[in-house]
Structure formats: structure tokens, C-alpha cells
Design an enzyme around this catalytic site. Structure first.
Site, PDB file in Angstrom:
ATOM      1  N   GLN A  19       0.816  -1.222   0.000  1.00  0.00           N
ATOM      2  CA  GLN A  19       0.000   0.000   0.000  1.00  0.00           C
ATOM      3  C   GLN A  19       0.843   1.263   0.000  1.00  0.00           C
ATOM      4  O   GLN A  19       0.336   2.360  -0.217  1.00  0.00           O
ATOM      5  CB  GLN A  19      -0.942   0.003   1.196  1.00  0.00           C
ATOM      6  CG  GLN A  19      -0.208   0.114   2.529  1.00  0.00           C
ATOM      7  CD  GLN A  19      -1.103  -0.123   3.706  1.00  0.00           C
ATOM      8  OE1 GLN A  19      -1.544  -1.244   3.936  1.00  0.00           O
ATOM      9  NE2 GLN A  19      -1.405   0.928   4.441  1.00  0.00           N
ATOM     10  N   CYS A  25      -5.072   0.351   3.666  1.00  0.00           N
ATOM     11  CA  CYS A  25      -5.143  -1.067   4.035  1.00  0.00           C
ATOM     12  C   CYS A  25      -6.550  -1.613   3.832  1.00  0.00           C
ATOM     13  O   CYS A  25      -6.737  -2.740   3.387  1.00  0.00           O
ATOM     14  CB  CYS A  25      -4.697  -1.270   5.468  1.00  0.00           C
ATOM     15  SG  CYS A  25      -5.631  -0.300   6.652  1.00  0.00           S
ATOM     16  N   HIS A 161      -6.352  -1.626  11.688  1.00  0.00           N
ATOM     17  CA  HIS A 161      -5.787  -2.129  10.429  1.00  0.00           C
ATOM     18  C   HIS A 161      -6.739  -3.157   9.834  1.00  0.00           C
ATOM     19  O   HIS A 161      -7.447  -3.844  10.570  1.00  0.00           O
ATOM     20  CB  HIS A 161      -4.419  -2.772  10.743  1.00  0.00           C
ATOM     21  CG  HIS A 161      -3.626  -3.190   9.555  1.00  0.00           C
ATOM     22  ND1 HIS A 161      -3.714  -2.575   8.321  1.00  0.00           N
ATOM     23  CD2 HIS A 161      -2.688  -4.171   9.417  1.00  0.00           C
ATOM     24  CE1 HIS A 161      -2.875  -3.164   7.490  1.00  0.00           C
ATOM     25  NE2 HIS A 161      -2.234  -4.143   8.124  1.00  0.00           N
TER      26      HIS A 161
HETATM   27  C1  LIG Z   1      -4.817   6.171   8.515  1.00  0.00           C
HETATM   28  C2  LIG Z   1      -5.553   4.937   8.243  1.00  0.00           C
HETATM   29  C3  LIG Z   1      -4.679   3.726   8.298  1.00  0.00           C
HETATM   30  C4  LIG Z   1      -5.442   2.547   7.760  1.00  0.00           C
HETATM   31  C5  LIG Z   1      -4.547   1.432   7.325  1.00  0.00           C
HETATM   32  C6  LIG Z   1      -3.685   0.947   8.205  1.00  0.00           C
HETATM   33  S1  LIG Z   1      -1.998   0.834   7.916  1.00  0.00           S
HETATM   34  O1  LIG Z   1      -1.486   2.042   7.302  1.00  0.00           O
HETATM   35  O2  LIG Z   1      -1.710  -0.360   7.188  1.00  0.00           O
HETATM   36  C7  LIG Z   1      -1.362   0.699   9.524  1.00  0.00           C
HETATM   37  C8  LIG Z   1      -2.203   0.341  10.562  1.00  0.00           C
HETATM   38  C9  LIG Z   1      -1.705   0.203  11.848  1.00  0.00           C
HETATM   39  C10 LIG Z   1      -0.360   0.441  12.091  1.00  0.00           C
HETATM   40  C11 LIG Z   1       0.473   0.813  11.043  1.00  0.00           C
HETATM   41  C12 LIG Z   1      -0.035   0.948   9.755  1.00  0.00           C
HETATM   42  N1  LIG Z   1      -6.427   2.111   8.735  1.00  0.00           N
HETATM   43  C13 LIG Z   1      -7.692   2.044   8.332  1.00  0.00           C
HETATM   44  O3  LIG Z   1      -8.074   2.271   7.202  1.00  0.00           O
HETATM   45  C14 LIG Z   1      -8.665   1.641   9.416  1.00  0.00           C
HETATM   46  C15 LIG Z   1      -9.062   0.190   9.194  1.00  0.00           C
HETATM   47  C16 LIG Z   1     -10.127  -0.247  10.128  1.00  0.00           C
HETATM   48  C17 LIG Z   1     -10.174   0.242  11.445  1.00  0.00           C
HETATM   49  C18 LIG Z   1     -11.183  -0.195  12.301  1.00  0.00           C
HETATM   50  C19 LIG Z   1     -12.127  -1.119  11.851  1.00  0.00           C
HETATM   51  C20 LIG Z   1     -12.068  -1.599  10.548  1.00  0.00           C
HETATM   52  C21 LIG Z   1     -11.067  -1.151   9.698  1.00  0.00           C
HETATM   53  N2  LIG Z   1      -9.826   2.512   9.307  1.00  0.00           N
HETATM   54  C22 LIG Z   1      -9.690   3.812   9.672  1.00  0.00           C
HETATM   55  O4  LIG Z   1      -8.649   4.291  10.082  1.00  0.00           O
HETATM   56  N3  LIG Z   1     -10.799   4.588   9.505  1.00  0.00           N
HETATM   57  C23 LIG Z   1     -10.698   6.042   9.501  1.00  0.00           C
HETATM   58  C24 LIG Z   1     -11.771   6.673  10.317  1.00  0.00           C
HETATM   59  C25 LIG Z   1     -13.151   6.188   9.882  1.00  0.00           C
HETATM   60  N4  LIG Z   1     -14.218   6.845  10.659  1.00  0.00           N
HETATM   61  C26 LIG Z   1     -15.542   6.273  10.339  1.00  0.00           C
HETATM   62  C27 LIG Z   1     -16.624   7.035  11.096  1.00  0.00           C
HETATM   63  O5  LIG Z   1     -16.535   8.427  10.785  1.00  0.00           O
HETATM   64  C28 LIG Z   1     -15.297   9.004  11.131  1.00  0.00           C
HETATM   65  C29 LIG Z   1     -14.183   8.299  10.384  1.00  0.00           C
HETATM   66  C30 LIG Z   1     -13.202   4.685  10.042  1.00  0.00           C
HETATM   67  C31 LIG Z   1     -12.123   4.018   9.213  1.00  0.00           C
END
Ligand SMILES: CCC[C@@H](/C=C/S(=O)(=O)c1ccccc1)NC(=O)[C@H](Cc1ccccc1)NC(=O)N1CCC(N2CCOCC2)CC1
Length: 214
Positions: A19, A25, A161
Site C-alpha cells: 500500500q 489497508c 488495520h
Molecule cells: C490512517 C488509516 C490507516 C489505515 C490502514 C492501516 S496501515 O497504514 O496499514 C497501519 C495500521 C496500523 C499500524 C500501522 C499501519 N487504517 C484504516 O483504514 C482503518 C481500518 C479499520 C479500522 C477499524 C475497523 C475496521 C477497519 N480505518 C480507519 O482508520 N478509519 C478512519 C476513520 C473512519 N471513521 C468512520 C466514522 O466516521 C469518522 C471516520 C473509520 C475508518
């Protein structure tokens, strides 16, 4: 359900992707799941476009994160998903460049799986790889083997994640989930994370889901 199963052995999993510097993710988790569902339906393994979701899924936040449940809904509304080749990944949000004529796969609906790990394993073996979410703290320090982090370091209520469960099994009697990550092939074991199965670790059981292709 079989004692052990891995969809990589059955041709339903595309190569590990990366990614990059984008919090997408959630998009990789969903494309991995739909690749598996499409394979089950058509026998064809396609590599599907995460960039389409980053650019065109207005329910989610592109590199700022997203939820698989939103992404399924967005793909249904768009009318389908293009291949990685037709809508290639850049790792930053661009204008939506989706064209219905290039749709390679579609979904009809989606399901949330139960949170019992035995039921998740049975569903996976029967239906295909499963989109899952977890607390990725332990993943960041993982090198190899079956990860069994202390609960204090992997709070199941702090899920941040999204990944893909491709299978499950045992290593020297230790039950594990085989987890396809989206941080490139140099991560973990050829891009995969193996997490102890059976103790609901890191919240891995809490947000399992799948697209449905009729
Ligand atoms: C900045 C986003 C990073 C991203 C990907 C992760 S990553 O970059 O691979 C990583 C994760 C952990 C450590 C290091 C690196 N994470 C996501 O997309 C996570 C994945 C997730 C989290 C919880 C439940 C299901 C899925 N989702 C999120 O971060 N979200 C952003 C906020 C969103 N809100 C919804 C309600 O209205 C306000 C915004 C919900 C999804």
C-alpha cells in the site's frame, strides 16, 4: 470444517501487494476478499484495483482510512471494480477515473461474519478468504513464526488495520490464522503475518466480512 485450510493452495489469492505511504489497508483487504469471491464464482483469479476505491469510494477516506463495510457498498453503487492493470495503484488520492465499461468483477451484497473463531474458520474454508480487521501493534514488530502477543500489547478494542484471512492451521500444535498483509513481500513471512488462533487476539474475530457474488 477441515483441520487446516489455505486458499493460496487453491489458486484464490493474488500475490502480496504494497500500500506504500497511504492508509489504504482497507482497500487491499476488500480487493483481496473480492478476488477470492470472484475466483469461486468464475474460476478466474484477477488482481483488482485498490486505486478505484481510494479515488472513487466517497464513503471512505482514501489514504486517511476506511471501512470494508463502506467499500462493499461503494463498489455495489459504482457497479463493479476494475483490474489492477486497468486502474493501477499510485498510493495517493486522484480524481475518480472509473469507467463502467472496464468493470472486471462485481458484487451483489456483503455479509458480516460471526465473531466465533471456529465459525470464521468454517466459513472461510467453505466460501473463501475473509476480510478482517485487528489491532496492528504486534504486527509492526513481527518477523516470523506464530505471533502470540500479550493482550496488553494488542487491545482487541483498538482495531486500526484491515487485512485478509487466507487460511488457518497449526504449526507444532500451535493454531494460527494465515493473514495476507499489504505492506509488501519483505514484511513478515513473504508478506504474511501468522497470528495465534483461538483467543480472539488483537480483535481479529470482531470485524470479519465478505462480499457476496451471486
Ligand atoms: C490512517 C488509516 C490507516 C489505515 C490502514 C492501516 S496501515 O497504514 O496499514 C497501519 C495500521 C496500523 C499500524 C500501522 C499501519 N487504517 C484504516 O483504514 C482503518 C481500518 C479499520 C479500522 C477499524 C475497523 C475496521 C477497519 N480505518 C480507519 O482508520 N478509519 C478512519 C476513520 C473512519 N471513521 C468512520 C466514522 O466516521 C469518522 C471516520 C473509520 C475508518
Amino acid at each position: 470444517a477441515p483441520e487446516t485450510w489455505d486458499w493460496r493452495d487453491h489458486g484464490a489469492v493474488s500475490p502480496v501487494k504494497n500500500q506504500g505511504m497511504c492508509g489504504s489497508c482497507w482497500a487491499f483487504s476488500v480487493t483481496g476478499n473480492i478476488e477470492g469471491q470472484w475466483f469461486k464464482k468464475s474460476g478466474q483469479l484477477l488482481s483488482l484495483s485498490e486505486q478505484e476505491l481510494v479515488d472513487c469510494d466517497k464513503l471512505d477516506q482514501a489514504c486517511g482510512g476506511g471501512l470494508p463495510s463502506n467499500a462493499y457498498e461503494a463498489i455495489e453503487k459504482l457497479g463493479g471494480i476494475e483490474t489492477e492493470t486497468d486502474y493501477s495503484y499510485t498510493g495517493h488520492k486522484q480524481n475518480c477515473d472509473f469507467s463502467t465499461g472496464k468493470v472486471a468483477a462485481y458484487i451483489n451484497s456483503s455479509v458480516e461474519l460471526p465473531s466465533d473463531e471456529k465459525e470464521i474458520a468454517a466459513w472461510l474454508a467453505e466460501n473463501g478468504p475473509v476480510s478482517a480487521a485487528l489491532n496492528a501493534f504486534a504486527m509492526q514488530f513481527y518477523r516470523k513464526g506464530v505471533s502470540h502477543p500479550l493482550k496488553i500489547f494488542c487491545n482487541p478494542w483498538m482495531i486500526d488495520h484491515a487485512v485478509l484471512l487466507t487460511g488457518y492451521g497449526e504449526r507444532n500444535g500451535i493454531p494460527y490464522w494465515a493473514i495476507k498483509n499489504s505492506w509488501g513481500e519483505d514484511y513478515g513471512e513473504q508478506g504474511y503475518y501468522y497470528l495465534y488462533r483461538g483467543s480472539r487476539l488483537c480483535g481479529i474475530n470482531k470485524m470479519c466480512s465478505s462480499a457476496i457474488v451471486n
